[in-house]
Write a protein that holds these residues in place. Structure first.
Motif, mmCIF file in Angstrom:
data_model
loop_
_atom_site.group_PDB
_atom_site.id
_atom_site.type_symbol
_atom_site.label_atom_id
_atom_site.label_comp_id
_atom_site.label_asym_id
_atom_site.label_seq_id
_atom_site.Cartn_x
_atom_site.Cartn_y
_atom_site.Cartn_z
ATOM 1 N N ILE A 260 7.631 9.633 2.702
ATOM 2 C CA ILE A 260 7.727 10.472 3.910
ATOM 3 C C ILE A 260 6.339 10.607 4.549
ATOM 4 O O ILE A 260 6.186 10.490 5.762
ATOM 5 C CB ILE A 260 8.312 11.863 3.564
ATOM 6 N N LEU A 261 5.334 10.808 3.707
ATOM 7 C CA LEU A 261 3.960 10.931 4.230
ATOM 8 C C LEU A 261 3.513 9.629 4.885
ATOM 9 O O LEU A 261 2.884 9.628 5.941
ATOM 10 C CB LEU A 261 2.988 11.313 3.109
ATOM 11 N N LEU A 262 3.885 8.503 4.234
ATOM 12 C CA LEU A 262 3.505 7.201 4.791
ATOM 13 C C LEU A 262 4.154 6.985 6.157
ATOM 14 O O LEU A 262 3.502 6.553 7.117
ATOM 15 C CB LEU A 262 3.914 6.098 3.812
ATOM 16 N N LEU A 263 5.432 7.330 6.223
ATOM 17 C CA LEU A 263 6.171 7.176 7.483
ATOM 18 C C LEU A 263 5.508 7.999 8.589
ATOM 19 O O LEU A 263 5.337 7.527 9.717
ATOM 20 C CB LEU A 263 7.613 7.647 7.276
ATOM 21 N N SER A 264 5.122 9.224 8.269
ATOM 22 C CA SER A 264 4.509 10.050 9.318
ATOM 23 C C SER A 264 3.118 9.530 9.658
ATOM 24 O O SER A 264 2.681 9.625 10.803
ATOM 25 C CB SER A 264 4.519 11.526 8.922
ATOM 26 N N GLU A 285 -2.867 -9.251 -3.876
ATOM 27 C CA GLU A 285 -3.114 -7.913 -4.435
ATOM 28 C C GLU A 285 -1.824 -7.270 -4.943
ATOM 29 O O GLU A 285 -1.851 -6.478 -5.872
ATOM 30 C CB GLU A 285 -3.740 -6.999 -3.355
ATOM 31 N N VAL A 286 -0.700 -7.578 -4.277
ATOM 32 C CA VAL A 286 0.562 -6.957 -4.728
ATOM 33 C C VAL A 286 1.350 -7.870 -5.675
ATOM 34 O O VAL A 286 2.269 -7.416 -6.351
ATOM 35 C CB VAL A 286 1.468 -6.559 -3.532
ATOM 36 N N LYS A 287 0.943 -9.124 -5.727
ATOM 37 C CA LYS A 287 1.720 -10.114 -6.500
ATOM 38 C C LYS A 287 1.816 -9.760 -7.992
ATOM 39 O O LYS A 287 2.902 -9.829 -8.573
ATOM 40 C CB LYS A 287 1.084 -11.501 -6.324
ATOM 41 N N ASP A 288 0.687 -9.361 -8.573
ATOM 42 C CA ASP A 288 0.668 -9.113 -10.018
ATOM 43 C C ASP A 288 1.689 -8.055 -10.429
ATOM 44 O O ASP A 288 2.448 -8.244 -11.375
ATOM 45 C CB ASP A 288 -0.733 -8.676 -10.465
ATOM 46 N N MET A 289 1.691 -6.965 -9.639
ATOM 47 C CA MET A 289 2.607 -5.872 -9.950
ATOM 48 C C MET A 289 4.067 -6.336 -9.831
ATOM 49 O O MET A 289 4.901 -6.063 -10.694
ATOM 50 C CB MET A 289 2.343 -4.749 -8.964
ATOM 51 N N TYR A 318 -0.860 -1.030 5.289
ATOM 52 C CA TYR A 318 0.407 -1.311 5.970
ATOM 53 C C TYR A 318 0.892 -2.730 5.654
ATOM 54 O O TYR A 318 2.077 -2.955 5.434
ATOM 55 C CB TYR A 318 0.250 -1.154 7.491
ATOM 56 N N ILE A 319 -0.050 -3.665 5.648
ATOM 57 C CA ILE A 319 0.347 -5.055 5.375
ATOM 58 C C ILE A 319 0.827 -5.171 3.926
ATOM 59 O O ILE A 319 1.806 -5.848 3.623
ATOM 60 C CB ILE A 319 -0.836 -6.021 5.663
ATOM 61 N N LYS A 320 0.156 -4.445 3.059
ATOM 62 C CA LYS A 320 0.586 -4.410 1.652
ATOM 63 C C LYS A 320 2.008 -3.886 1.555
ATOM 64 O O LYS A 320 2.830 -4.409 0.817
ATOM 65 C CB LYS A 320 -0.326 -3.452 0.875
ATOM 66 N N GLN A 321 2.297 -2.853 2.350
ATOM 67 C CA GLN A 321 3.625 -2.241 2.335
ATOM 68 C C GLN A 321 4.709 -3.231 2.745
ATOM 69 O O GLN A 321 5.785 -3.241 2.175
ATOM 70 C CB GLN A 321 3.667 -1.041 3.301
ATOM 71 N N ILE A 322 4.395 -4.091 3.733
ATOM 72 C CA ILE A 322 5.407 -5.074 4.175
ATOM 73 C C ILE A 322 5.775 -5.971 2.999
ATOM 74 O O ILE A 322 6.949 -6.151 2.653
ATOM 75 C CB ILE A 322 4.892 -5.918 5.373
ATOM 76 N N LEU A 326 9.526 -5.489 0.978
ATOM 77 C CA LEU A 326 10.506 -6.579 1.087
ATOM 78 C C LEU A 326 10.675 -7.298 -0.247
ATOM 79 O O LEU A 326 11.799 -7.607 -0.664
ATOM 80 C CB LEU A 326 10.091 -7.570 2.187
ATOM 81 N N THR A 327 9.541 -7.555 -0.929
ATOM 82 C CA THR A 327 9.636 -8.321 -2.176
ATOM 83 C C THR A 327 10.221 -7.453 -3.292
ATOM 84 O O THR A 327 11.034 -7.927 -4.093
ATOM 85 C CB THR A 327 8.248 -8.861 -2.573
ATOM 86 N N GLU A 328 9.826 -6.185 -3.308
ATOM 87 C CA GLU A 328 10.368 -5.292 -4.338
ATOM 88 C C GLU A 328 11.878 -5.143 -4.169
ATOM 89 O O GLU A 328 12.620 -5.183 -5.147
ATOM 90 C CB GLU A 328 9.683 -3.920 -4.232
ATOM 91 N N ASN A 329 12.327 -5.020 -2.911
ATOM 92 C CA ASN A 329 13.776 -4.949 -2.658
ATOM 93 C C ASN A 329 14.464 -6.212 -3.152
ATOM 94 O O ASN A 329 15.503 -6.155 -3.795
ATOM 95 C CB ASN A 329 14.052 -4.819 -1.154
ATOM 96 N N ALA A 330 13.867 -7.367 -2.808
ATOM 97 C CA ALA A 330 14.469 -8.644 -3.201
ATOM 98 C C ALA A 330 14.634 -8.695 -4.720
ATOM 99 O O ALA A 330 15.685 -9.124 -5.236
ATOM 100 C CB ALA A 330 13.599 -9.797 -2.713
ATOM 101 N N ILE A 331 13.610 -8.220 -5.458
ATOM 102 C CA ILE A 331 13.692 -8.248 -6.924
ATOM 103 C C ILE A 331 14.703 -7.192 -7.415
ATOM 104 O O ILE A 331 15.516 -7.467 -8.296
ATOM 105 C CB ILE A 331 12.287 -8.020 -7.550
#
Ligand code: ADP
Length: 427
Positions: A260-264, A285-289, A318-322, A326-331
């Motif tokens: 919610i904080l991120l969205l605002s 940077e997000v791949k490992d996780m 923000y770019i990390k969030q994209i 998307l990738t976390e949802n896919a998994i």
């Protein structure tokens, strides 16, 4: 006899002299009148620079001077009135609301373009002088204005049209100068508040949703805390199970609040720190996780960067969030042993980012709604995999802030393909 002849001669001489003088005077007067005629015609054609060119003395000279002075004054006054009119027109034109001035009988005295659009009149058409009954084609607006015409109080109402457009209509009385009770007409202000109402509704829906979403884990936490408090003799296994539920509900609360904080924060464009971000580095940077989560489900998680030197101007998080959402949802929404692939490339003018999986897919009727805040196809499943229902709303917002678009193709039980297109910006 000689004397008589002399008298006759003298009389004839005087008569001839008078006749010659009268003739000369008449010719001069005629010339002056002609000049007056020409000049007055020019003045009536608004040629106020023109002047009488008569160098006469006495009364005629005075008349000439007065006439020239009158032309000069008239020119100045008309110029001032025209300037005032132009000013008024420009002011009316630049007002974003519809403004309409009517007299006590409903005859239109003044109208701006916005008001013309609202009452569905042609912009080139002269509406001034017409009665509202004939000029206003929108039945509802006409009824509302007619209701308040001549009222001596300030009136305000809200109108919802057939097509969903919402207007506020304000009618203020116009009083005769220096009086407080003689009304000579009304000023009508029509504002299109459709977007404002939409935002108000969205805001109140959002507050209701947030309250509901926060209430669920909180109720669960307080319920289990209460149970633990009232049952001191619970066996360790049950106790630990309850504590685990409390822990997972607390995590969910934290995730919800973070999202919610991120969205605002994304909506608050002023606080945004922009930098040049390399997409390949950010993905790494997000791949490992993500690889760790994928490995736990034995999912074949791969990526393909067709160009490793692609940049966007944005906020790094923000770019990390994209990538993350998307990738976390896919998994998350791909069963064990499935496949998830991230492809990033460009077509020259746009950067194209794709996340493809062969997971559970999305039913056709839900595809349009998955980007809405808190929308989940299967609430229980989303909850089980730790979803908040905000991931795609956040992603869409970020993509929008980059002037890009996000599209999805999906087939139930076959898989999904999310494509983000961002225009390349060289700066
Ligand atoms: P959540 O936190 O529930 O995952 P999102 O906003 O990220 O919320 O996604 C909204 C909904 O869209 C999800 O609840 C899920 O039903 C659906 N969804 C998103 N991504 C996928 C995907 N890759 N495969 C199947 N369904 C998906």
């Amino acid at each position: 006899m000689d004397n008589l002849e002399n008298i006759y001669f003298f009389i004839t001489l005087i008569s001839v002299t008078i006749t010659i003088l009268s003739l000369r005077y008449t010719i001069t007067i005629k010339r002056y009148i002609e000049q007056f005629r020409i000049v007055s015609k020019k003045v009536s054609n608004k040629e106020f620079h023109t002047r009488l060119n008569i160098s006469a003395k006495g009364q005629l000279g005075e008349l000439t001077n007065n006439f020239n002075y009158m032309i000069e004054k008239m020119g100045d006054n008309i110029e001032a009135v025209e300037y005032k009119h132009l000013q008024l027109k420009s002011i009316l034109k630049s007002i974003s609301h519809g403004i309409l001035a009517i007299d006590i009988n409903g005859n239109i005295l003044l109208i701006n373009d916005e008001a013309k659009k609202i009452i569905q009149a042609n912009l080139d058409q002269t509406i001034e002088g017409q009665n509202i009954a004939t000029a206003i084609k929108e039945e509802k607006i006409l009824k509302e204005i007619s209701k308040f015409r001549g009222s001596n109080t300030n009136e305000k109402s809200r109108l919802t049209m057939e097509d969903g457009t919402v207007y506020t209509i304000k009618v203020d009385p116009v009083y005769l100068q220096n009086t407080v009770n003689v009304i000579i007409g009304s000023i009508i202000n029509i504002e299109n508040i459709t977007e404002k109402v939409k935002l108000e509704n969205m805001r109140s829906d959002f507050v209701a949703n947030v309250t509901h979403e926060l209430k669920t884990p909180l109720t669960s936490i307080s319920g289990f805390v209460e149970t633990l408090r009232l049952n001191e003799n619970l066996d360790t296994q049950t106790r630990n199970r309850f504590l685990a539920i409390i822990e997972s509900e607390s995590d969910r609360l934290k995730r919800l609040i973070d999202d919610i904080l991120l969205l605002s924060a994304i909506e608050n464009t002023e606080s945004r720190v922009l930098e040049k971000i390399n997409l390949y580095d950010t993905f790494n940077e997000v791949k490992d996780m993500l690889s760790y989560i994928a490995k736990n489900k034995d999912i074949d998680f791969s990526h393909e960067f067709l160009d490793q030197s692609l940049y966007v101007i944005s906020n790094r998080d923000y770019i990390k969030q994209i990538f993350l959402n998307l990738t976390e949802n896919a998994i998350k929404y791909t069963p064990e042993h499935g496949q998830v692939k991230v492809i990033v490339g460009s077509n020259g003018k746009d950067i194209i980012l794709q996340v493809i999986d062969n997971g559970i897919g999305i039913p056709k009727e839900d595809i349009q709604r998955i980007f809405e805040r808190f929308y989940r196809v299967d609430k229980a499943r989303s909850r089980d995999v730790g979803g908040t229902g905000l991931g795609l709303a956040i992603t869409k917002h970020i993509v929008k802030s980059l002037n890009g678009k996000i599209e999805v193709k999906s087939e139930l039980n076959k898989g999904s393909e999310f494509t983000v297109t961002i225009p390349k910006k060289i700066s």
